[in-house]
Structure formats: structure tokens, C-alpha cells
Design a protein around this motif. Structure first.
Motif, mmCIF file in Angstrom:
data_model
loop_
_atom_site.group_PDB
_atom_site.id
_atom_site.type_symbol
_atom_site.label_atom_id
_atom_site.label_comp_id
_atom_site.label_asym_id
_atom_site.label_seq_id
_atom_site.Cartn_x
_atom_site.Cartn_y
_atom_site.Cartn_z
ATOM 1 N N LYS A 5 6.956 66.503 66.108
ATOM 2 C CA LYS A 5 7.013 67.671 64.556
ATOM 3 C C LYS A 5 8.333 68.659 64.960
ATOM 4 O O LYS A 5 7.881 70.161 66.109
ATOM 5 N N VAL A 6 9.034 69.552 64.018
ATOM 6 C CA VAL A 6 9.669 70.422 64.316
ATOM 7 C C VAL A 6 9.226 71.358 64.447
ATOM 8 O O VAL A 6 9.117 72.139 65.692
ATOM 9 N N GLU A 7 8.381 71.599 63.732
ATOM 10 C CA GLU A 7 7.207 73.144 63.209
ATOM 11 C C GLU A 7 6.605 73.378 64.305
ATOM 12 O O GLU A 7 6.549 74.193 65.147
ATOM 13 N N ASP A 8 6.304 72.156 65.591
ATOM 14 C CA ASP A 8 5.257 72.332 66.629
ATOM 15 C C ASP A 8 5.924 72.806 67.934
ATOM 16 O O ASP A 8 5.499 74.338 68.478
ATOM 17 N N VAL A 9 7.502 72.602 67.560
ATOM 18 C CA VAL A 9 8.371 73.554 68.799
ATOM 19 C C VAL A 9 8.560 75.177 68.831
ATOM 20 O O VAL A 9 8.104 76.007 69.926
ATOM 21 N N PHE A 10 8.241 74.901 67.169
ATOM 22 C CA PHE A 10 8.577 76.630 66.853
ATOM 23 C C PHE A 10 7.812 77.501 67.251
ATOM 24 O O PHE A 10 7.514 78.618 67.369
ATOM 25 N N ASN A 11 6.560 76.311 66.689
ATOM 26 C CA ASN A 11 5.057 77.497 67.054
ATOM 27 C C ASN A 11 5.086 77.726 68.472
ATOM 28 O O ASN A 11 4.504 78.981 68.682
ATOM 29 N N GLY A 12 5.786 77.167 69.349
ATOM 30 C CA GLY A 12 5.197 77.014 70.860
ATOM 31 C C GLY A 12 6.945 77.567 71.668
ATOM 32 O O GLY A 12 6.287 77.675 72.727
ATOM 33 N N MET A 13 7.531 78.150 71.122
ATOM 34 C CA MET A 13 8.358 78.913 71.363
ATOM 35 C C MET A 13 8.556 80.499 71.769
ATOM 36 O O MET A 13 8.432 81.012 73.129
ATOM 37 N N ALA A 14 7.358 81.363 71.842
ATOM 38 C CA ALA A 14 7.134 82.303 71.948
ATOM 39 C C ALA A 14 6.211 82.108 73.546
ATOM 40 O O ALA A 14 6.412 83.088 74.494
ATOM 41 N N ASN A 15 5.640 80.932 73.592
ATOM 42 C CA ASN A 15 4.753 80.909 75.118
ATOM 43 C C ASN A 15 6.263 80.323 75.524
ATOM 44 O O ASN A 15 5.264 80.382 77.013
ATOM 45 N N SER A 16 6.691 79.410 75.476
ATOM 46 C CA SER A 16 8.045 78.319 76.484
ATOM 47 C C SER A 16 9.284 80.257 76.985
ATOM 48 O O SER A 16 9.968 79.417 77.535
ATOM 49 N N PHE A 17 9.270 81.484 75.981
ATOM 50 C CA PHE A 17 10.119 81.421 76.728
ATOM 51 C C PHE A 17 10.864 82.649 77.152
ATOM 52 O O PHE A 17 8.917 82.385 78.227
ATOM 53 N N ASN A 18 11.695 82.478 78.353
ATOM 54 C CA ASN A 18 11.955 82.995 79.850
ATOM 55 C C ASN A 18 12.436 84.469 79.605
ATOM 56 O O ASN A 18 13.874 84.329 79.350
ATOM 57 N N PRO A 19 11.806 84.841 79.664
ATOM 58 C CA PRO A 19 12.198 86.798 79.668
ATOM 59 C C PRO A 19 13.531 87.478 80.702
ATOM 60 O O PRO A 19 13.989 87.845 80.298
ATOM 61 N N SER A 20 13.278 86.665 81.578
ATOM 62 C CA SER A 20 14.251 87.507 82.663
ATOM 63 C C SER A 20 15.786 86.597 82.502
ATOM 64 O O SER A 20 16.099 87.450 82.934
ATOM 65 N N ASN A 21 15.417 85.259 81.637
ATOM 66 C CA ASN A 21 17.187 85.232 81.557
ATOM 67 C C ASN A 21 17.180 85.363 79.866
ATOM 68 O O ASN A 21 19.129 85.590 79.260
ATOM 69 N N ALA A 22 16.635 86.599 79.377
ATOM 70 C CA ALA A 22 16.943 87.524 78.169
ATOM 71 C C ALA A 22 17.597 89.295 78.063
ATOM 72 O O ALA A 22 17.597 89.590 77.647
ATOM 73 N N GLN A 23 17.467 89.505 80.332
ATOM 74 C CA GLN A 23 17.701 90.918 80.237
ATOM 75 C C GLN A 23 19.191 91.131 79.279
ATOM 76 O O GLN A 23 19.635 90.497 79.202
ATOM 77 N N GLY A 24 19.259 92.134 78.628
ATOM 78 C CA GLY A 24 20.245 92.920 77.945
ATOM 79 C C GLY A 24 20.647 91.631 76.899
ATOM 80 O O GLY A 24 21.913 92.437 76.008
ATOM 81 N N LEU A 25 19.991 91.074 76.266
ATOM 82 C CA LEU A 25 20.504 89.881 75.417
ATOM 83 C C LEU A 25 19.826 90.816 73.837
ATOM 84 O O LEU A 25 18.589 91.012 74.027
ATOM 85 N N ASP A 26 20.142 90.847 73.015
ATOM 86 C CA ASP A 26 20.724 91.709 71.606
ATOM 87 C C ASP A 26 20.669 90.500 70.444
ATOM 88 O O ASP A 26 22.084 90.302 70.197
ATOM 89 N N ALA A 27 20.322 89.356 70.336
ATOM 90 C CA ALA A 27 20.559 88.045 68.957
ATOM 91 C C ALA A 27 19.880 87.772 68.088
ATOM 92 O O ALA A 27 18.482 87.858 68.463
ATOM 93 N N VAL A 28 20.386 86.931 67.195
ATOM 94 C CA VAL A 28 19.817 86.450 66.583
ATOM 95 C C VAL A 28 19.915 84.609 66.360
ATOM 96 O O VAL A 28 21.603 84.736 65.985
ATOM 97 N N PHE A 29 18.684 83.944 66.662
ATOM 98 C CA PHE A 29 19.532 82.075 66.336
ATOM 99 C C PHE A 29 18.992 81.453 65.301
ATOM 100 O O PHE A 29 17.657 81.952 64.341
ATOM 101 N N GLN A 30 19.563 81.341 63.854
ATOM 102 C CA GLN A 30 19.121 81.076 63.011
ATOM 103 C C GLN A 30 19.319 79.489 63.034
ATOM 104 O O GLN A 30 20.086 78.852 63.637
ATOM 105 N N TYR A 31 18.453 78.281 62.412
ATOM 106 C CA TYR A 31 18.069 76.854 62.514
ATOM 107 C C TYR A 31 18.063 76.589 61.680
ATOM 108 O O TYR A 31 17.524 77.217 60.429
ATOM 109 N N ASN A 32 18.412 75.426 61.713
ATOM 110 C CA ASN A 32 18.675 74.884 59.826
ATOM 111 C C ASN A 32 18.313 73.338 60.544
ATOM 112 O O ASN A 32 18.877 72.749 60.946
#
Length: 108
Positions: A5-32
Motif C-alpha cells: 500500500k502506498v500509504e504504508d510507505v509514507f507512514n513508515g518514511m520517518a522511521n526509515s530516514f537516514n539523517p546522516s545522509n541529509a546533513q545540510g539538506l533543506d528540501a521539499v519533495f512532492q509526491y503525486n
């Protein structure tokens, strides 16, 4: 674990986030996402943190448009993003280079 289910992916995204790979990143990703179970979500990555929201963001840096089947195939590692893009199943507007960072930001 494969997502069905698509919704399950987005519901789990915060838990699968790798903060070390996002250092210095300031971005908005839009999914349609179209098709069964689709919808609109945006992911805000800033200061090594991730926030997932339903709906459309007023000013995303990059927008990814695709159908639910393609999205699930990508997160389940059955199709890679470049294949989806080159075959026309994934449309990207905005910062294409930023879209390529998505894979390193999340581990599904």
C-alpha cells in the motif's frame, strides 16, 4: 518487508530516514501518486530531520509524479528510479539532482 500500500510507505518514511545522509539538506519533495491507493504527499527534509505530510506543498523543490504500481515497485526494489524515469513511468519536475538523493535518504 514488501510494501503493498502506498500509504504504508509514507507512514513508515520517518522511521526509515537516514539523517546522516541529509546533513545540510533543506528540501521539499512532492509526491503525486495516481491509481489505486494513490494520493499526494510531501516530505520536508531540513536540519537532518524529516517530516512527512499528506497533501500538496505550496513550493516543493522537486515533484515526482507516478502511478501507485511504479512507486511500490521502486520502494520494493523491483524497479529503480532511473529505469522508471527513462521509461516515462516517473515524471520529475524541479531539481532532478535532488530527486536522485531520495534513495540515499531512506532505507526501505
Amino acid at each position: 518487508m514488501a510494501f503493498s500500500k502506498v500509504e504504508d510507505v509514507f507512514n513508515g518514511m520517518a522511521n526509515s530516514f537516514n539523517p546522516s545522509n541529509a546533513q545540510g539538506l533543506d528540501a521539499v519533495f512532492q509526491y503525486n501518486i495516481t491509481g489505486a491507493g494513490g494520493g499526494n504527499w510531501n516530505v520536508v527534509v531540513k536540519d537532518g530531520a524529516c517530516q512527512v505530510n499528506t497533501g500538496s506543498h505550496p513550493s516543493p523543490n522537486v515533484t515526482l509524479s507516478l502511478d501507485a504500481e511504479t512507486w511500490l515497485g521502486m520502494v520494493n526494489k523491483q524497479i529503480n528510479g532511473m529505469q522508471a524515469f527513462m521509461s516515462g513511468k516517473l515524471r520529475v519536475s524541479g531539481d532532478i539532482m535532488l530527486a536522485q538523493k531520495m534513495e540515499s535518504l531512506f532505507s526501505y
